[in-house]
Motif scaffolding. Structure first.
Motif, PDB file in Angstrom:
ATOM      1  N   GLN A 161       1.406   6.938  -6.806  1.00 42.13           N
ATOM      2  CA  GLN A 161       0.381   8.123  -7.206  1.00 42.13           C
ATOM      3  C   GLN A 161       1.079   9.681  -6.513  1.00 42.13           C
ATOM      4  O   GLN A 161       0.729  10.437  -7.464  1.00 42.13           O
ATOM      5  CB  GLN A 161      -0.724   7.898  -6.356  1.00 42.13           C
ATOM      6  N   ALA A 162       1.661   9.795  -5.672  1.00 30.72           N
ATOM      7  CA  ALA A 162       2.264  11.148  -5.332  1.00 30.72           C
ATOM      8  C   ALA A 162       3.349  11.466  -6.442  1.00 30.72           C
ATOM      9  O   ALA A 162       3.301  12.544  -6.657  1.00 30.72           O
ATOM     10  CB  ALA A 162       3.026  11.009  -3.923  1.00 30.72           C
ATOM     11  N   ALA A 163       4.078  10.400  -6.864  1.00 27.21           N
ATOM     12  CA  ALA A 163       4.842  10.997  -7.945  1.00 27.21           C
ATOM     13  C   ALA A 163       4.447  11.434  -9.218  1.00 27.21           C
ATOM     14  O   ALA A 163       4.612  12.259 -10.270  1.00 27.21           O
ATOM     15  CB  ALA A 163       5.862   9.809  -8.485  1.00 27.21           C
TER      16      ALA A 163
ATOM     17  N   VAL B  41       4.679  14.768 -11.879  1.00 29.47           N
ATOM     18  CA  VAL B  41       4.919  14.721 -13.031  1.00 29.47           C
ATOM     19  C   VAL B  41       3.635  14.325 -13.887  1.00 29.47           C
ATOM     20  O   VAL B  41       3.247  13.339 -14.008  1.00 29.47           O
ATOM     21  CB  VAL B  41       6.049  13.354 -13.467  1.00 29.47           C
ATOM     22  N   GLN B  42       3.391  15.446 -14.617  1.00 30.59           N
ATOM     23  CA  GLN B  42       2.413  15.466 -15.585  1.00 30.59           C
ATOM     24  C   GLN B  42       2.312  15.679 -16.858  1.00 30.59           C
ATOM     25  O   GLN B  42       1.377  15.454 -17.603  1.00 30.59           O
ATOM     26  CB  GLN B  42       1.321  16.488 -14.692  1.00 30.59           C
ATOM     27  N   ARG B  43       3.509  16.145 -17.520  1.00 31.51           N
ATOM     28  CA  ARG B  43       3.522  16.180 -18.926  1.00 31.51           C
ATOM     29  C   ARG B  43       3.458  14.621 -19.669  1.00 31.51           C
ATOM     30  O   ARG B  43       3.951  13.710 -19.075  1.00 31.51           O
ATOM     31  CB  ARG B  43       5.061  16.523 -19.372  1.00 31.51           C
TER      32      ARG B  43
ATOM     33  N   ALA C 117      12.720  16.747  -8.881  1.00 31.96           N
ATOM     34  CA  ALA C 117      13.127  15.780  -7.600  1.00 31.96           C
ATOM     35  C   ALA C 117      12.568  16.168  -6.301  1.00 31.96           C
ATOM     36  O   ALA C 117      12.059  15.582  -5.750  1.00 31.96           O
ATOM     37  CB  ALA C 117      14.414  15.470  -7.880  1.00 31.96           C
ATOM     38  N   ARG C 118      13.140  17.414  -6.051  1.00 33.50           N
ATOM     39  CA  ARG C 118      12.702  18.225  -4.842  1.00 33.50           C
ATOM     40  C   ARG C 118      11.035  17.859  -4.583  1.00 33.50           C
ATOM     41  O   ARG C 118      10.858  17.732  -3.389  1.00 33.50           O
ATOM     42  CB  ARG C 118      13.157  19.623  -4.822  1.00 33.50           C
ATOM     43  N   ARG C 119      10.371  18.362  -5.840  1.00 36.17           N
ATOM     44  CA  ARG C 119       8.862  18.269  -5.342  1.00 36.17           C
ATOM     45  C   ARG C 119       8.363  16.900  -5.225  1.00 36.17           C
ATOM     46  O   ARG C 119       7.611  16.763  -4.286  1.00 36.17           O
ATOM     47  CB  ARG C 119       8.339  19.055  -6.666  1.00 36.17           C
ATOM     48  N   ILE C 120       9.049  15.745  -5.719  1.00 39.29           N
ATOM     49  CA  ILE C 120       8.481  14.384  -5.563  1.00 39.29           C
ATOM     50  C   ILE C 120       9.108  14.099  -4.059  1.00 39.29           C
ATOM     51  O   ILE C 120       8.352  13.439  -3.296  1.00 39.29           O
ATOM     52  CB  ILE C 120       9.303  13.642  -6.614  1.00 39.29           C
ATOM     53  N   CYS C 121      10.331  14.643  -3.728  1.00 45.39           N
ATOM     54  CA  CYS C 121      10.752  14.311  -2.169  1.00 45.39           C
ATOM     55  C   CYS C 121       9.616  14.932  -1.403  1.00 45.39           C
ATOM     56  O   CYS C 121       9.274  14.300  -0.251  1.00 45.39           O
ATOM     57  CB  CYS C 121      12.199  14.788  -2.312  1.00 45.39           C
ATOM     58  N   GLU C 122       9.228  16.164  -1.365  1.00 42.70           N
ATOM     59  CA  GLU C 122       8.233  16.764  -0.553  1.00 42.70           C
ATOM     60  C   GLU C 122       6.794  15.925  -0.763  1.00 42.70           C
ATOM     61  O   GLU C 122       6.348  15.812   0.378  1.00 42.70           O
ATOM     62  CB  GLU C 122       8.234  18.176  -0.898  1.00 42.70           C
ATOM     63  N   ALA C 123       6.709  15.628  -1.799  1.00 41.68           N
ATOM     64  CA  ALA C 123       5.244  14.927  -2.000  1.00 41.68           C
ATOM     65  C   ALA C 123       5.062  13.782  -1.114  1.00 41.68           C
ATOM     66  O   ALA C 123       4.168  13.424  -0.640  1.00 41.68           O
ATOM     67  CB  ALA C 123       4.898  14.758  -3.252  1.00 41.68           C
TER      68      ALA C 123
ATOM     69  N   GLN D 266       0.882  -1.085   0.006  1.00 46.34           N
ATOM     70  CA  GLN D 266      -0.038   0.039   0.028  1.00 46.34           C
ATOM     71  C   GLN D 266       0.954   1.193   0.007  1.00 46.34           C
ATOM     72  O   GLN D 266       0.638   2.245  -0.726  1.00 46.34           O
ATOM     73  CB  GLN D 266      -0.643  -0.114   1.309  1.00 46.34           C
ATOM     74  N   CYS D 267       1.917   1.171   0.881  1.00 51.25           N
ATOM     75  CA  CYS D 267       2.735   2.280   0.743  1.00 51.25           C
ATOM     76  C   CYS D 267       3.574   2.593  -0.491  1.00 51.25           C
ATOM     77  O   CYS D 267       3.561   3.697  -1.174  1.00 51.25           O
ATOM     78  CB  CYS D 267       4.084   2.210   1.634  1.00 51.25           C
ATOM     79  N   LEU D 268       3.861   1.480  -1.403  1.00 47.33           N
ATOM     80  CA  LEU D 268       4.471   1.651  -2.774  1.00 47.33           C
ATOM     81  C   LEU D 268       3.516   2.312  -3.561  1.00 47.33           C
ATOM     82  O   LEU D 268       3.807   3.244  -4.481  1.00 47.33           O
ATOM     83  CB  LEU D 268       4.922   0.453  -3.439  1.00 47.33           C
ATOM     84  N   TYR D 269       2.133   1.948  -3.393  1.00 45.53           N
ATOM     85  CA  TYR D 269       1.116   2.366  -4.402  1.00 45.53           C
ATOM     86  C   TYR D 269       1.023   3.958  -4.149  1.00 45.53           C
ATOM     87  O   TYR D 269       0.898   4.998  -5.039  1.00 45.53           O
ATOM     88  CB  TYR D 269      -0.061   1.622  -4.200  1.00 45.53           C
ATOM     89  N   GLU D 270       0.930   4.395  -2.854  1.00 52.19           N
ATOM     90  CA  GLU D 270       0.606   5.777  -2.691  1.00 52.19           C
ATOM     91  C   GLU D 270       1.697   6.794  -2.816  1.00 52.19           C
ATOM     92  O   GLU D 270       1.753   7.693  -3.458  1.00 52.19           O
ATOM     93  CB  GLU D 270       0.217   5.947  -0.981  1.00 52.19           C
ATOM     94  N   VAL D 271       3.124   6.207  -2.843  1.00 49.08           N
ATOM     95  CA  VAL D 271       4.202   6.854  -3.242  1.00 49.08           C
ATOM     96  C   VAL D 271       4.221   6.936  -4.752  1.00 49.08           C
ATOM     97  O   VAL D 271       4.429   8.001  -5.179  1.00 49.08           O
ATOM     98  CB  VAL D 271       5.558   6.232  -2.861  1.00 49.08           C
TER      99      VAL D 271
END
Length: 973
Positions: free
Chosen positions: A868-870, A874-876, A905-911, A861-866
């Motif tokens: 989705q956060a990524a 990353v939306q392009r 990368a920093r935004r992914i880390c914060e998310a 479940q943790c891998l799935y939520e991570v």
């Protein structure tokens, strides 16, 4: 009153000269007796022009016209005329026309009467409402359903501005006000009450000396002593209570009381005051105080007594009942015989509560009785009882009266409930009216210049407060892109004559604001803008869309069946989703039973033995096992993927998912391939031998073939042209003859496809024309309808299978295979175009400890939520987020330099950190974090994508060495 009028006329009334509104006083005969400076300006009457003007010729002297007809104003309709008749009236339709200007006036007039009722004169107030009238014209021209609300709102704004200007003028002319206050035959005061509740006098006029029988300076030094010291204790408490209520509701304080002066005289005092709350926390009361010395001191304050009696009557309950612990009535007293359901004139002792009350009310009262006796405290609740066919709201209080008895006190609160409901309806209606009002209105010319501006909402504005943009171009205050869009729609509205509606987004005070703009044409060169803030609606729509996406993603990841199973086969937990079929469908109370209890036949026994054997193997090895199985259901065989994960040494978690769709796609693929091979090996459905001129030499047809010539007897010997009896046949004959001529000319077989319609049958055909001799051909026609259908099905199945083969089932991200192909493709493209290509590699810190602490199910479940956060970062469409392996992920960013990739990368880390997934085994933080490595390169000839991966991996290693939970870039040395 006459003395006061004479004072005004002689110049002592210069207080009114500082007011921004016109004040005109008329005597009983209608002649003007006094007018202030504002009135002279508004009515254009000089000092010598008003002396002989009466009401009868006021219209002609001042040029009064009535709106909207602009006809001379009728004398009888003027408020001052009505005031001299004893009626106080107000109008807002007086137009004063002059060569230099036109002014719209509002007039209010009040009669002046003696105590015996004789009218001795009247006062008329004139106010310039030209701006308000212009706003009303704008709203009327817009033909909007909100016209009335906008007019009221505009009027309120104009009045607020007028009051503010009036107050500023008052402060500037404080000396004039003080002189007037000294002439008023009543005490005027400004008393400040500080945060420490100490009262000080900011201003008291000389009349306070007569009211309190003490020098003015002493009263000013200690106002609390003279104000409260000369009243009774009850009056003092009442005054303070009403002052608090007036301060809270911002209403006028009115109170009268008996006062005893130091020399023993008793008289009545009355005050009217308004509270001013100041920034330092103090309150200043501004008011007047006058004494009624002719009133009998012995007169009682009947209004206060009436209020006290009313309060006492309201406190009396309508019904009092004594009942025991079990709900049996012991006695009752009825104060209001119309409110209860108990029989009148009968003895209810010994009867139970349920004998008279509806079941819900009876159960509620029994509960109140038990709670009151158990806690020893009063219990209260509300109930609804049908009385004479109407619902009656009642308040019930259960008061304990010993160990086994309570007193039930019932009050009818129907009126209160009705008032609350009416208030709620009024509030709802008010909110709807407010919601319908636009936030901003302004008029703009065709060229984009502001003509008028009405601001209604402090949150939405293009301009600073108080700025008048009239005459300026909209590009001076509106962002360039927004201004160009508005100019486009202005032109559209004027050219088409139709209202234009569009949405725009702009920054207002560091706030992203979404707006709906309506542009209404107002003629050939003018439009009206009506703007509403729709940020809340847009935010809600975006949140709803995001919620739906998350819901779909979560539902797609939820397994169809989860079972927690003991080593010996005992069910510890059993969870299935809706509409899921399994071997135990329809069986209740599964938890606690053994799986071998359900081995009803050989299939079940074999299936259970296989499952238990797999469970024990997993528990012994500590490694997850994955396999597929097939079970019978009511709709046929169901294919399932089974994943068995160890929980501890004796328990395992079985996650079972229906894979029918995937299996069906695989079966369809194999079946279509077999059918395709069979079709390719089959013979043609129709063959005929034909000469160059179209004569048929031989003709053979197969079974189940729709032949266009099936109704022709003995086709051999006939010319194909002669059989073209319809347009459809003619087109087919022409196509075959063209192919025959081409085959004979080139000596090569000609192939084409066609669609024929025979009756209700439409079939797709492949036509082959083969040259036999120099003037003869063989035509072979085969029905390829099934092949075309199978090819379409095959394409669909291949697409579905390809999608499954490129997706990671746990995270729904792209898998490693998709990542490799995408990276290779982007590498080649970046090499050709010499653009930077970036790669981010990241994995979760101490994730093995996470699995050891929380279990593999929580790890999944943790891998799935991570993941989705990524994806939210990353939306392009040209970028790709993929699962690299285990807890490691990869992000490919096309045409992105190292700086841009590091920001991502920093935004992914914060998310990931913002997910706040608990991880107490981590040495970094108590939540799940990630370490990220970033690399970027412009591919050169001969280089491979492995270079980029190796650099990102080195940067990831550097991030872990730097303490984890950070991002590091690969820098070439």
């Amino acid at each position: 009153m006459q003395v006061f009028v004479d004072a005004l006329a002689s110049g002592e009334g210069n207080l009114f000269d500082v007011l921004p509104i016109g004040i005109v006083m008329h005597n009983a005969a209608g002649a003007i007796h006094y007018l202030n400076d504002a009135a002279k300006t508004l009515l254009e009457l000089g000092n010598d022009r008003h002396q002989h003007i009466t009401i009868a010729n006021l219209v002609s002297h001042c040029g009064f016209q009535q709106l909207p007809t602009q006809q001379p104003y009728a004398t009888e309709a003027l408020p001052i005329f009505q005031a001299l008749q004893g009626n106080a009236t107000t109008v807002a339709d007086i137009l004063v026309m002059s060569p230099n200007r036109s002014v719209v006036l509002q007039s209010q007039a009040y009669p002046l009467q003696r105590d015996d009722g004789d009218i001795v004169g009247a006062i008329a107030v004139y106010q310039d409402i030209t701006a308000q009238a212009q706003c009303a014209v704008m709203a009327a021209d817009a033909a909007s359903p909100r016209r009335e609300q906008i007019q009221h709102q505009t009027m309120a704004l104009e009045q607020e501005i007028l009051i503010r200007q009036w107050r500023e003028k008052e402060l500037q002319d404080h000396l004039k006000w003080q002189r007037f206050a000294e002439a008023v035959p009543a005490a005027m005061y400004s008393l400040r009450v500080g945060a420490d509740r100490v009262m000080t006098g900011e201003y008291l006029n000389p009349q306070v000396a007569a009211v309190f029988a003490a020098p003015q300076c002493e009263v000013c030094q200690n106002p609390a002593h003279y104000l409260f010291g000369q009243m009774t204790t009850s009056d003092r408490r009442t005054l303070r209570r009403r002052a608090v209520r007036s301060l809270r509701t911002q209403s006028v304080l009115v109170y009268e009381w008996r006062s005893t002066t130091p020399d023993g005289q008793v008289h009545w005092l009355t005050t009217r005051a308004q509270a001013e709350q100041r920034p330092d926390g103090s309150v200043c009361w501004h008011g007047v105080l006058w004494a009624d010395r002719d009133r009998d001191p012995a007169t009682q304050d009947w209004s206060e007594q009436v209020a006290q009696v009313t309060a006492v009557l309201q406190a009396i309950p309508d019904l009092i009942v004594r009942a025991d612990r079990h709900g049996y009535y012991l006695n009752h007293v009825r104060a209001n015989p119309t409110i209860d359901v108990l029989p009148h004139g009968s003895d209810i002792r010994g009867h139970h509560i349920t004998d008279y009350l509806p079941p819900p009310a009876a159960q509620q009262q029994l509960s109140l009785i038990r709670q009151a006796l158990a806690t020893g405290k009063i219990q209260a609740a509300e109930q609804v009882i049908p009385i004479n066919g109407k619902p009656q709201y009642e308040e019930v209080r259960a008061v304990p009266c010993g160990a086994d008895e309570v007193l039930l006190i019932v009050r009818d609160i129907s009126d209160r409930k009705a008032a609350e409901q009416a208030h709620q309806q009024l509030t709802t209606q008010h909110h709807r009216i407010i919601a319908a009002l636009p936030d901003l209105m302004f008029r703009v010319s065709r060229g984009g210049y502001w003509l008028g501006y009405v601001h209604l909402n402090a949150k939405l504005d293009y301009l600073p407060e108080g700025d008048d943009p009239t005459g300026r171009h909209i590009t001076e205050n509106v962002p360039a892109a927004i201004a160009q869009q508005q100019l486009h729609y202005i032109e559209q509205a004027i050219v088409t004559g139709q209202m234009q509606v569009f949405e725009q987004t702009l920054q207002v005070n560091d706030r992203t604001q979404h707006e709906e703009v309506r542009i209404v044409p107002q003629g050939a060169d003018e439009v009206l803008f009506i703007v509403r803030d729709i940020t809340d609606r847009k935010t809600a729509a975006l949140a709803l869309k995001r919620s739906e996406q998350e819901k779909r993603a979560i539902l797609s990841a939820i397994p169809d069946l989860m079972v927690r199973l003991h080593r010996d086969g005992t069910f510890l937990d059993y969870f299935r989703t809706e509409n899921t079929g399994d071997l135990l469908t329809g069986v209740d109370d599964i938890v606690g039973r053994n799986i071998f209890e359900f081995a009803h036949n050989d299939f079940y026994r074999k299936h259970i033995d296989t499952q238990i054997q797999a469970v024990r193997q997993v528990l012994d090895s500590g490694q997850m096992a994955v396999y597929e199985q097939k079970i019978p259901t009511t709709s046929g065989w169901q294919h399932e993927a089974v994943r068995i994960t160890p929980i501890n040494e004796d328990e395992a978690l079985l996650i079972i998912q229906n894979i029918d769709e995937r299996k069906q796609a695989e079966i369809a693929l194999r079946k279509s391939e077999a059918q395709k091979q069979a079709i390719l090996k089959s013979m043609p459905d129709l063959m005929f031998h034909m000469r160059q001129d179209g004569v048929i030499l031989d003709y053979m047809t197969g079974h189940n073939f729709a032949d266009l010539l099936e109704n022709v007897d003995n086709q051999v010997g006939q010319n194909l042209w002669d059989l073209a009896t319809s347009d459809t046949l003619l087109a087919h004959v022409q196509r075959k003859m063209e192919a025959a001529q081409q085959a004979l000319a080139t000596g090569q077989m000609q192939i084409y496809e066609q669609i024929t319609q025979v009756g209700d049958i439409q079939q797709q055909e492949e036509v082959r024309v083969v040259p036999v001799t120099e003037n003869e051909v063989l035509v072979m026609i085969r029905d390829i309808s099934d092949r075309k259908r199978i090819e379409a099905e095959l394409r669909t199945a291949n697409e579905r299978l390809a999608k499954l083969s490129f997706t990671d089932s746990l995270t729904t991200l792209a898998n490693r295979r998709r990542l490799d192909e995408h990276l290779e493709r982007e590498w080649q493209r970046s090499q050709r175009q010499q653009e930077p290509l970036s790669l981010i590699l990241f994995d979760l810190d101490y994730f093995k400890r996470f699995n050891d602490t929380y279990g593999h199910q929580m790890g999944d479940q943790c891998l799935y939520e991570v993941a989705q956060a990524a994806l939210t970062v990353v939306q392009r469409s040209s970028d790709l987020v993929a699962r690299y392996g285990g807890e490691e992920f990869a992000v490919v960013l096309s045409n992105t330099p190292l700086k841009g990739a590091f920001a991502i990368a920093r935004r992914i880390c914060e998310a990931i950190r913002a997910l706040q997934i608990s991880h107490r085994a981590s040495e970094v933080e108590q939540v799940v974090t990630a370490s990220l490595g970033v690399s970027a390169i412009i591919p050169a000839a001969g280089q491979k994508p492995n270079v980029l991966i190796r650099q990102a991996d080195q940067a990831l290693y550097a991030a872990k060495q730097a303490g984890r939970n950070n991002c590091q870039c690969f820098i070439s040395r």
